[in-house]
Design an enzyme around this catalytic site. Structure first.
Site, short mmCIF file in Angstrom:
data_model
loop_
_atom_site.label_atom_id
_atom_site.label_comp_id
_atom_site.label_asym_id
_atom_site.label_seq_id
_atom_site.Cartn_x
_atom_site.Cartn_y
_atom_site.Cartn_z
N GLY A 118 0.82 -1.20 0.00
CA GLY A 118 0.00 0.00 0.00
C GLY A 118 0.85 1.25 0.00
N LEU B 164 -1.68 7.22 1.72
CA LEU B 164 -1.10 8.33 2.48
C LEU B 164 -0.02 7.84 3.43
CD1 LEU B 164 -1.07 11.30 3.39
CD2 LEU B 164 -2.97 10.74 4.94
N GLY C 29 1.41 4.85 3.40
CA GLY C 29 2.42 4.12 2.67
C GLY C 29 3.50 5.03 2.10
N SER D 199 -7.24 0.63 12.48
CA SER D 199 -7.89 1.93 12.51
C SER D 199 -8.55 2.13 13.86
CB SER D 199 -8.96 2.02 11.41
OG SER D 199 -9.79 3.15 11.59
N SER D 200 -8.59 3.38 14.32
CA SER D 200 -9.28 3.68 15.58
C SER D 200 -10.79 3.49 15.46
CB SER D 200 -8.96 5.10 16.03
OG SER D 200 -9.33 6.04 15.03
N CYS D 201 -11.30 3.35 14.22
CA CYS D 201 -12.71 3.01 14.02
C CYS D 201 -13.04 1.64 14.61
CB CYS D 201 -13.06 3.00 12.54
SG CYS D 201 -12.89 4.58 11.71
N TYR E 131 -16.41 -0.91 7.61
CA TYR E 131 -14.96 -0.70 7.54
C TYR E 131 -14.29 -1.17 8.83
CZ TYR E 131 -10.55 1.95 7.40
OH TYR E 131 -9.23 2.32 7.43
N LYS F 261 -11.27 -4.03 9.63
CA LYS F 261 -10.02 -3.73 10.32
C LYS F 261 -9.83 -4.61 11.56
CE LYS F 261 -8.00 -0.68 7.78
NZ LYS F 261 -6.69 -0.99 7.16
N PRO G 17 -3.81 3.41 14.84
CA PRO G 17 -3.41 4.82 14.83
C PRO G 17 -4.56 5.76 15.15
CG PRO G 17 -3.84 4.13 12.60
CD PRO G 17 -4.07 2.91 13.48
N ASN H 186 -6.39 9.42 14.19
CA ASN H 186 -6.63 10.02 12.88
C ASN H 186 -5.35 10.71 12.40
OD1 ASN H 186 -9.51 9.49 12.73
ND2 ASN H 186 -9.71 10.99 14.37
N HIS I 55 -11.32 12.68 4.49
CA HIS I 55 -11.46 12.83 5.93
C HIS I 55 -11.57 14.31 6.27
CE1 HIS I 55 -10.86 8.59 6.94
NE2 HIS I 55 -9.92 8.57 6.01
N ARG J 267 -11.68 14.97 18.30
CA ARG J 267 -10.85 14.00 17.62
C ARG J 267 -9.38 14.25 17.96
NH1 ARG J 267 -15.07 12.17 17.27
NH2 ARG J 267 -16.29 11.51 15.44
N ASP K 251 -22.61 13.44 13.25
CA ASP K 251 -21.37 13.81 13.93
C ASP K 251 -20.36 12.67 13.99
OD1 ASP K 251 -21.56 16.51 14.59
OD2 ASP K 251 -22.70 16.11 16.42
#
Length: 312
Positions: free
Chosen positions: A11, A15, A17, A108-110, A137, A141, A164, A166, A180, A210, A270
């Protein structure tokens, strides 16, 4: 991980990568494989497997997979989920079967539940319901994290995971539909400044908070963890600035030099009310981000202005 080791950034055009490649080259890691024209289609297992059989990477940073903001997650949940599931399963399995010494998977923090105690710690994973706006998503992850743990448990493969905060930076996706929050606001305010618009409309109430970290700092942390972290449990990568969306918008307004008004549309979603990561484990190992938030915003905005015609 020695400087002359064969390293594959899966990847590298993403961004993170791109930032990893910059950081590795700055450290004189000159044996990087999988240049953009040579990187395999990670959605096809046979092609990925042929690549690993031919190139025999020793260390892999797995940072591939499609992503996007709230709009993209609402419009393309199946696409985002399938892409990330395929990429993770194909690369992780090929890495094991072809003897990769260590793999670092960036999640991802998601992945954390919507109502996790804040700041979110690693033991909150799978402790509650996910944020509905990015559930598909997030599930993909989480599957990547769990697949790394499964290979560690069954095969003793050193496959570790990082989660990570954001991140943003030069090379980000600045499209208004799929980007984003930071690149979207930078572009909106730049275009409003150029057009002399009286106001900029911003999704949501502006109250959610955030945590943001510059992408080159995230890349630096990934390399630090590849050298220093050997554990199947995921580790948070954070330590940046925790701000509300309103505070963020006002700072971006300052960086861009936009003098109009900010209108917040509270009829739009939100997302999570607060998303920050508890990063004492990483800090305890001696790592801290190096770039100030405002400097990072300025560098990102400067990159956008220079490349504006390519970001429309």
């Amino acid at each position: 991980m020695k400087d002359n080791a064969k390293i594959y950034v899966a990847g590298r055009e993403t961004l993170i990568g791109s930032a990893l490649v910059r950081q590795l080259k700055a450290r004189n890691c000159g044996n990087l494989i999988g240049e953009p024209q040579e990187e395999p289609d990670l959605n096809k297992q046979d092609i990925v497997d042929d690549f690993f059989a031919r190139e025999h990477p020793e260390y892999v940073f797995l940072v591939a997979g499609k992503s996007g903001g709230i709009r993209a997650n609402q419009r393309y949940p199946a696409e985002l989920m399938l892409d990330n599931l395929q990429v993770a399963s194909h690369v992780i399995d090929s890495a094991y079967r072809h003897g990769v010494k260590k793999l670092f998977y960036l999640a991802s923090s998601c992945s954390y539940p919507k109502h996790s105690p804040q700041p979110m710690s690693e033991n909150s994973l799978l402790s509650g319901y996910l944020e509905p706006t990015n559930e598909s998503y997030a599930v993909a992850k989480i599957a990547g994290i769990k697949l790394c743990q499964a290979y560690w448990q069954q095969y003793e493969a050193k496959f570790v995971s990082g989660i990570p905060a954001n991140f943003f930076g030069p090379g980000d996706d600045f499209s208004l539909e799929d980007s984003h929050v930071i690149p979207a606001l930078l572009r909106k305010m730049h275009e409003a400044k150029v057009a002399g618009a009286e106001f900029v409309e911003i999704w949501g109430s502006g109250t959610p908070r955030r945590e943001f970290v510059f992408v080159d700092d995230i890349a630096d942390a990934c390399i630090f963890l590849m050298h220093n972290y050997d554990n199947s449990e995921p580790i948070n990568i954070a330590g940046g600035l925790d701000v509300s969306i309103r505070e963020l918008a006002e700072l971006i307004q300052k960086v861009v030099g936009y003098s109009g008004k900010l209108h917040f549309d509270s009829s739009k979603p939100d997302g999570m009310p607060l998303k920050a990561l508890e990063s004492s484990k990483l800090k305890g190992m001696g790592w801290e981000p190096k770039t100030s938030f405002e400097d990072a915003l300025r560098m990102t905005y400067e990159w956008f202005v220079i490349n504006e015609n390519n970001n429309k």
